[in-house]
Design a protein around this motif. Sequence first.
Motif, mmCIF file in Angstrom:
data_model
loop_
_atom_site.group_PDB
_atom_site.id
_atom_site.type_symbol
_atom_site.label_atom_id
_atom_site.label_comp_id
_atom_site.label_asym_id
_atom_site.label_seq_id
_atom_site.Cartn_x
_atom_site.Cartn_y
_atom_site.Cartn_z
ATOM 1 N N ARG A 47 23.989 -77.201 -19.546
ATOM 2 C CA ARG A 47 25.040 -77.391 -18.542
ATOM 3 C C ARG A 47 24.684 -76.689 -17.235
ATOM 4 O O ARG A 47 24.932 -77.228 -16.149
ATOM 5 C CB ARG A 47 26.372 -76.865 -19.080
ATOM 6 C CG ARG A 47 27.007 -77.745 -20.135
ATOM 7 C CD ARG A 47 28.459 -77.364 -20.361
ATOM 8 N NE ARG A 47 28.581 -75.988 -20.838
ATOM 9 C CZ ARG A 47 28.620 -75.655 -22.122
ATOM 10 N NH1 ARG A 47 28.528 -76.595 -23.058
ATOM 11 N NH2 ARG A 47 28.751 -74.386 -22.477
ATOM 12 N N ARG A 48 24.091 -75.521 -17.325
ATOM 13 C CA ARG A 48 23.684 -74.801 -16.123
ATOM 14 C C ARG A 48 22.627 -75.573 -15.351
ATOM 15 O O ARG A 48 22.664 -75.655 -14.119
ATOM 16 C CB ARG A 48 23.162 -73.418 -16.511
ATOM 17 C CG ARG A 48 22.958 -72.474 -15.325
ATOM 18 C CD ARG A 48 22.402 -71.141 -15.775
ATOM 19 N NE ARG A 48 23.256 -70.537 -16.797
ATOM 20 C CZ ARG A 48 22.839 -70.125 -17.971
ATOM 21 N NH1 ARG A 48 21.558 -70.287 -18.317
ATOM 22 N NH2 ARG A 48 23.667 -69.564 -18.814
ATOM 23 N N LEU A 49 21.665 -76.160 -16.080
ATOM 24 C CA LEU A 49 20.623 -76.947 -15.424
ATOM 25 C C LEU A 49 21.198 -78.201 -14.793
ATOM 26 O O LEU A 49 20.831 -78.564 -13.658
ATOM 27 C CB LEU A 49 19.540 -77.313 -16.441
ATOM 28 C CG LEU A 49 18.401 -78.200 -15.928
ATOM 29 C CD1 LEU A 49 17.659 -77.519 -14.784
ATOM 30 C CD2 LEU A 49 17.454 -78.556 -17.062
ATOM 31 N N LEU A 50 22.121 -78.881 -15.486
ATOM 32 C CA LEU A 50 22.736 -80.090 -14.923
ATOM 33 C C LEU A 50 23.562 -79.761 -13.691
ATOM 34 O O LEU A 50 23.586 -80.539 -12.724
ATOM 35 C CB LEU A 50 23.606 -80.768 -15.985
ATOM 36 C CG LEU A 50 22.852 -81.355 -17.192
ATOM 37 C CD1 LEU A 50 23.827 -81.924 -18.208
ATOM 38 C CD2 LEU A 50 21.857 -82.418 -16.747
ATOM 39 N N LEU A 74 21.156 -79.338 -10.814
ATOM 40 C CA LEU A 74 20.661 -80.624 -10.336
ATOM 41 C C LEU A 74 21.734 -81.394 -9.581
ATOM 42 O O LEU A 74 21.431 -82.108 -8.609
ATOM 43 C CB LEU A 74 20.155 -81.462 -11.522
ATOM 44 C CG LEU A 74 18.940 -80.911 -12.278
ATOM 45 C CD1 LEU A 74 18.631 -81.794 -13.481
ATOM 46 C CD2 LEU A 74 17.731 -80.809 -11.369
ATOM 47 N N HIS A 75 22.984 -81.240 -10.016
ATOM 48 C CA HIS A 75 24.075 -81.960 -9.369
ATOM 49 C C HIS A 75 24.437 -81.354 -8.017
ATOM 50 O O HIS A 75 24.700 -82.076 -7.045
ATOM 51 C CB HIS A 75 25.304 -81.965 -10.280
ATOM 52 C CG HIS A 75 26.505 -82.622 -9.658
ATOM 53 N ND1 HIS A 75 26.576 -83.989 -9.448
ATOM 54 C CD2 HIS A 75 27.675 -82.101 -9.183
ATOM 55 C CE1 HIS A 75 27.738 -84.283 -8.876
ATOM 56 N NE2 HIS A 75 28.424 -83.153 -8.710
ATOM 57 N N GLY A 82 24.081 -74.959 -4.081
ATOM 58 C CA GLY A 82 24.962 -74.466 -5.123
ATOM 59 C C GLY A 82 26.359 -75.043 -5.009
ATOM 60 O O GLY A 82 26.797 -75.494 -3.946
ATOM 61 N N CYS A 83 27.073 -75.026 -6.129
ATOM 62 C CA CYS A 83 28.423 -75.561 -6.154
ATOM 63 C C CYS A 83 29.406 -74.590 -5.518
ATOM 64 O O CYS A 83 29.139 -73.394 -5.384
ATOM 65 C CB CYS A 83 28.833 -75.844 -7.601
ATOM 66 S SG CYS A 83 27.803 -77.087 -8.421
ATOM 67 N N SER A 84 30.565 -75.112 -5.159
ATOM 68 C CA SER A 84 31.577 -74.275 -4.510
ATOM 69 C C SER A 84 32.086 -73.198 -5.456
ATOM 70 O O SER A 84 32.354 -72.060 -5.051
ATOM 71 C CB SER A 84 32.741 -75.147 -4.030
ATOM 72 O OG SER A 84 33.304 -75.860 -5.132
ATOM 73 N N GLN A 85 32.214 -73.526 -6.753
ATOM 74 C CA GLN A 85 32.685 -72.549 -7.708
ATOM 75 C C GLN A 85 31.692 -71.398 -7.857
ATOM 76 O O GLN A 85 32.068 -70.232 -7.914
ATOM 77 C CB GLN A 85 32.926 -73.219 -9.071
ATOM 78 C CG GLN A 85 34.028 -74.263 -9.039
ATOM 79 C CD GLN A 85 34.224 -74.916 -10.403
ATOM 80 O OE1 GLN A 85 33.454 -74.666 -11.323
ATOM 81 N NE2 GLN A 85 35.244 -75.746 -10.502
ATOM 82 N N GLU A 86 30.392 -71.746 -7.870
ATOM 83 C CA GLU A 86 29.395 -70.696 -8.000
ATOM 84 C C GLU A 86 29.375 -69.817 -6.760
ATOM 85 O O GLU A 86 29.249 -68.604 -6.843
ATOM 86 C CB GLU A 86 28.009 -71.321 -8.238
ATOM 87 C CG GLU A 86 27.900 -72.058 -9.566
ATOM 88 C CD GLU A 86 26.520 -72.640 -9.761
ATOM 89 O OE1 GLU A 86 25.704 -72.493 -8.833
ATOM 90 O OE2 GLU A 86 26.265 -73.233 -10.822
#
Length: 333
Positions: A308-311, A314-315, A320-324
């Motif tokens: 899930r972390r790798l996906l 990649l997404h 990085g995502c906003s949540q991260e």
Amino acid sequence: MWGCVSSNETDDSSDHRLCQDLGLILSLSSLFYLIVCFPIGLYYNALVVTVNLCNKVSMTMPDVYFVNIAIAGLVLNMVAPVQLLGPGYTHWATWDFNNEVYITLLILFNISSLVIMYSTTLLSLDYYIERALPRTYMSSVYNTKHVCGFIWGGAVLTSFSSLLFYVCNHVSTKIIECSKMQNKEAADAIMMFIGYVVPAIAVFYALVLILRIRKESTPLDQDSGRLDPSVHRLLLVSVGVQFALWTPYYATLLVHMLSGIQGRHLHGQHLRMYYFVRGLSKLLAFSSSFAMPLMYRHMNKSFSRKLRRLLNKLHCGKQGCSQERSAEQQVVT
């Protein structure tokens, strides 16, 4: 994908019918492997390698060994289609026993089998060390990576007898010396002893030690730094499956070795049965590259989080995502 073994003796209808039935079973099994098991094994082996290499920081000692097994599984996946569509499986064999293609496949197959067996063996021993002496770093990820490198080097050196066999087939001088080295029974004996007997003894010894130490409850069992308890179940299942799938292949090596030493060559129906069992045993050996990554994928609890972390990476891309990003800002503040 099967040709009945030719013989000088006159075959009756029952023997010929048995040969055809055995050929049909082996052909259907080979087709099933190539259509179903081969693509699934190729996908999951590549997935195990990719996910773990993209999460090197969170890798544990068992992860390194299973990555090593997955790489060997990829080599088996590369060998399997050519091998199963070659001599003994088809009527249109495109090479003979002394051809470069066959020798190359034999070397790759032997190297992969040695890497798989010794990775499983050393995983058992290192798991015992980690259970008995936690936080000593004797079975750390850093040391395990170097051990895996030595496994590949040792497997290549052990397969050197096959390489000598290949060289002697192309040397026009010193034919007498080369004829002494063209001893397939000796090569089978080396593979049988180094590739099966030694790992079997070591795994049995390691499992006895592991079962003994699990009976002795100590305060160290509550240590948060110890391996996940699911690793024990994964280890036992992996060892059982590996030896169940590889034992028939090494048993055929033993039969060939003993018959060659005693000078009793198989004929007629016995020869047909031997070729059938040998072909089926190789199918089981190839199936180890399909079974191991599936077991690791479904029995390792941390693999799903890594995937899930790798996906997510990649997404979301490099930014990085906003949540991260919000989580990182909270940590900074």
